[in-house]
Design a protein around this motif. Structure first.
Motif, short mmCIF file in Angstrom:
data_model
loop_
_atom_site.label_atom_id
_atom_site.label_comp_id
_atom_site.label_asym_id
_atom_site.label_seq_id
_atom_site.Cartn_x
_atom_site.Cartn_y
_atom_site.Cartn_z
N LEU A 20 -59.37 32.07 -29.16
CA LEU A 20 -59.72 30.45 -29.13
C LEU A 20 -61.04 30.38 -29.41
O LEU A 20 -61.37 29.43 -29.92
CB LEU A 20 -59.25 30.17 -27.48
CG LEU A 20 -59.87 28.92 -27.17
CD1 LEU A 20 -59.29 27.72 -28.04
CD2 LEU A 20 -59.60 28.58 -25.49
N GLN A 21 -62.05 31.17 -28.83
CA GLN A 21 -63.19 31.10 -29.06
C GLN A 21 -63.81 31.22 -30.50
O GLN A 21 -64.57 30.34 -31.12
CB GLN A 21 -64.10 32.33 -28.28
CG GLN A 21 -65.58 32.20 -28.57
CD GLN A 21 -66.44 33.43 -27.81
OE1 GLN A 21 -66.03 33.94 -27.13
NE2 GLN A 21 -67.92 33.09 -27.98
N TRP A 22 -63.05 32.38 -31.21
CA TRP A 22 -63.07 32.49 -32.86
C TRP A 22 -62.44 31.19 -33.55
O TRP A 22 -63.37 30.51 -34.34
CB TRP A 22 -62.56 33.52 -33.17
CG TRP A 22 -62.27 33.77 -34.33
CD1 TRP A 22 -63.18 33.93 -35.56
CD2 TRP A 22 -61.00 33.44 -35.36
NE1 TRP A 22 -62.78 34.12 -36.82
CE2 TRP A 22 -61.24 33.73 -36.89
CE3 TRP A 22 -59.61 32.83 -35.09
CZ2 TRP A 22 -60.38 33.40 -37.88
CZ3 TRP A 22 -58.77 32.57 -36.20
CH2 TRP A 22 -59.21 32.82 -37.25
N LYS A 23 -61.58 30.62 -33.06
CA LYS A 23 -61.03 29.70 -33.66
C LYS A 23 -61.83 28.29 -33.62
O LYS A 23 -62.25 27.45 -34.54
CB LYS A 23 -59.46 29.37 -33.53
CG LYS A 23 -59.00 28.24 -34.22
CD LYS A 23 -58.89 28.26 -35.83
CE LYS A 23 -57.62 29.43 -35.98
NZ LYS A 23 -56.46 29.09 -35.87
N THR A 24 -62.31 27.97 -32.48
CA THR A 24 -63.30 27.01 -32.08
C THR A 24 -64.40 27.18 -33.07
O THR A 24 -64.87 25.86 -33.38
CB THR A 24 -63.47 26.84 -30.64
OG1 THR A 24 -62.27 26.68 -29.77
CG2 THR A 24 -64.39 25.88 -30.41
N GLU A 25 -65.21 28.12 -33.11
CA GLU A 25 -66.45 28.17 -33.91
C GLU A 25 -65.95 28.07 -35.34
O GLU A 25 -66.77 27.47 -36.05
CB GLU A 25 -66.92 29.65 -33.76
CG GLU A 25 -67.75 29.86 -32.14
CD GLU A 25 -68.10 31.30 -32.02
OE1 GLU A 25 -67.63 32.19 -32.77
OE2 GLU A 25 -68.50 31.45 -30.88
N LEU A 26 -64.79 28.40 -35.78
CA LEU A 26 -64.55 28.41 -37.06
C LEU A 26 -64.33 27.00 -37.33
O LEU A 26 -64.80 26.35 -38.66
CB LEU A 26 -63.18 29.07 -37.38
CG LEU A 26 -62.66 29.14 -38.79
CD1 LEU A 26 -63.81 29.40 -39.95
CD2 LEU A 26 -61.52 29.89 -39.03
N ILE A 27 -63.67 26.06 -36.62
CA ILE A 27 -63.39 24.74 -36.82
C ILE A 27 -64.73 23.83 -36.75
O ILE A 27 -64.93 23.10 -37.59
CB ILE A 27 -62.29 24.24 -35.79
CG1 ILE A 27 -61.13 24.98 -36.09
CG2 ILE A 27 -62.47 22.60 -35.62
CD1 ILE A 27 -60.02 24.53 -34.87
N ASP A 28 -65.55 24.39 -35.86
CA ASP A 28 -66.84 23.56 -35.87
C ASP A 28 -67.63 23.89 -37.05
O ASP A 28 -68.39 23.04 -37.74
CB ASP A 28 -67.70 24.07 -34.52
CG ASP A 28 -67.11 23.62 -33.27
OD1 ASP A 28 -66.15 22.66 -33.20
OD2 ASP A 28 -67.40 24.07 -32.22
N ILE A 58 -56.21 21.56 -45.48
CA ILE A 58 -55.11 21.70 -44.27
C ILE A 58 -55.82 21.89 -43.03
O ILE A 58 -56.76 22.69 -42.91
CB ILE A 58 -54.27 22.88 -44.57
CG1 ILE A 58 -53.34 22.76 -45.83
CG2 ILE A 58 -53.10 23.16 -43.30
CD1 ILE A 58 -52.46 23.78 -46.03
N THR A 59 -55.39 21.16 -42.01
CA THR A 59 -56.17 21.00 -40.80
C THR A 59 -55.71 22.48 -40.15
O THR A 59 -54.74 22.82 -39.98
CB THR A 59 -55.71 19.73 -39.93
OG1 THR A 59 -55.88 18.81 -40.64
CG2 THR A 59 -56.41 19.94 -38.32
N LEU A 60 -56.78 22.94 -39.48
CA LEU A 60 -56.68 24.31 -38.72
C LEU A 60 -55.96 24.06 -37.35
O LEU A 60 -56.87 23.16 -36.62
CB LEU A 60 -58.03 24.98 -38.56
CG LEU A 60 -58.62 25.55 -39.89
CD1 LEU A 60 -60.03 26.40 -39.61
CD2 LEU A 60 -57.43 26.63 -40.57
N ARG A 61 -55.07 24.88 -37.02
CA ARG A 61 -54.35 24.55 -35.84
C ARG A 61 -55.02 25.53 -34.81
O ARG A 61 -55.74 26.67 -35.01
CB ARG A 61 -53.06 25.01 -35.78
CG ARG A 61 -51.93 24.05 -36.69
CD ARG A 61 -50.60 24.48 -36.48
NE ARG A 61 -50.04 24.57 -35.47
CZ ARG A 61 -48.72 25.03 -35.04
NH1 ARG A 61 -47.94 25.49 -35.92
NH2 ARG A 61 -48.67 25.09 -33.66
N ASN A 62 -55.02 24.91 -33.55
CA ASN A 62 -55.97 25.73 -32.54
C ASN A 62 -54.80 25.81 -31.14
O ASN A 62 -55.42 24.84 -30.30
CB ASN A 62 -57.07 25.03 -32.29
CG ASN A 62 -58.08 26.27 -31.15
OD1 ASN A 62 -57.81 27.18 -31.13
ND2 ASN A 62 -59.33 25.68 -30.89
N ASP A 63 -54.07 26.70 -31.15
CA ASP A 63 -53.05 26.64 -30.08
C ASP A 63 -53.31 27.69 -29.03
O ASP A 63 -52.53 27.97 -28.31
CB ASP A 63 -51.69 26.62 -30.47
CG ASP A 63 -51.27 25.35 -31.24
OD1 ASP A 63 -51.78 24.53 -30.84
OD2 ASP A 63 -50.41 25.25 -32.23
#
Length: 246
Positions: A43-51, A213-218
């Protein structure tokens, strides 16, 4: 008159766990908690990637330099950023990457832009149906002369487990192997592909892909699921290990 508790055993209920259920429960709990914790890291990795990607997309378009080293730390400066490229399309060197649109099989048309005094840049001009793969079937969309295009820079791809091998001889590609594409097209290209923004091409083809493509963050939902299962296992263990004594 019979007592109110007639028919009851009168035995006390105590928690008396046995060794094997304890061992199995501890193992299952360890696995579930580990999976939940791993999802929290994800979750932390994906959030940082999206930001990071949102910040790249929000930046104003930047012209690509004449050359870019094949080094992730270098081209990450431009990856997922809007960039501008000026040169001439080499339509005779088109690369065809398999793709789907509207549930229809077709190809992403990737064309090198030849620049004066710099490396060529592959531009993903968009999708065409399989029946319009040949350039002569969409001649109106073949820009000639000097052009300046703006798009989103994408990095090289990776071949997944179930992705077929590219066939350079037949010009059938299934993943973005930029060095191999450059060799097949006979150009020296930057290690990026510029995805053309969603603007209308002459004649309507190719159809630009537009935004990435929008990155999913589930990952938070997954973490909650694993932790909830861990709680459920603890409840089941507690209830199953009660014994009547006395």
């Amino acid at each position: 008159m019979a007592p109110a508790d007639a028919g009851k055993t009168g035995k006390a209920v105590r928690f008396q766990p046995r060794p094997w259920p304890i061992a199995i429960t501890v193992f299952v709990l360890a696995v579930l908690v580990a999976l939940g914790t791993w999802q929290m890291y994800r979750l932390q990795w994906k959030t940082e990637l999206i930001d990071w990607r949102d910040a790249q997309l929000a930046a104003p378009p930047a012209p690509l330099p004449a050359t870019i080293a094949n080094d992730p730390e270098v081209f990450d400066t431009y990856r997922f950023r809007r960039v501008s490229v000026t040169g001439e399309f080499a339509h005779d060197k088109e690369i065809y990457l398999a793709g789907y649109l509207y549930k229809q099989v077709g190809f992403q048309v990737i064309t090198p832009v030849i620049r004066d005094g710099g490396q060529a840049v592959f531009v993903d001009r968009g999708w065409v149906p399989a029946s319009r793969r040949g350039p002569s079937s969409r001649a109106d969309g073949q820009d000639s002369g000097a052009v300046t295009v703006v798009g989103i820079a994408r990095g090289p791809g990776e071949q997944g487990w179930f992705v077929p091998d590219n066939d350079a001889e037949k010009n059938y590609w299934f993943w973005r192997d930029i060095p191999a594409m450059a060799a097949a097209a006979g150009v020296d290209a930057v290690p990026l592909i510029v995805q053309l923004e969603k603007t209308q091409n002459p004649g309507g083809l190719p159809i630009p892909s537009g935004e990435p493509i929008t990155l999913r963050n589930d990952h938070l939902q997954y973490a909650i699921t694993w932790y909830s299962l861990a709680v459920a296992v603890m409840v089941i263990f507690f209830l199953s290990q009660r014994r009547r004594v006395g």
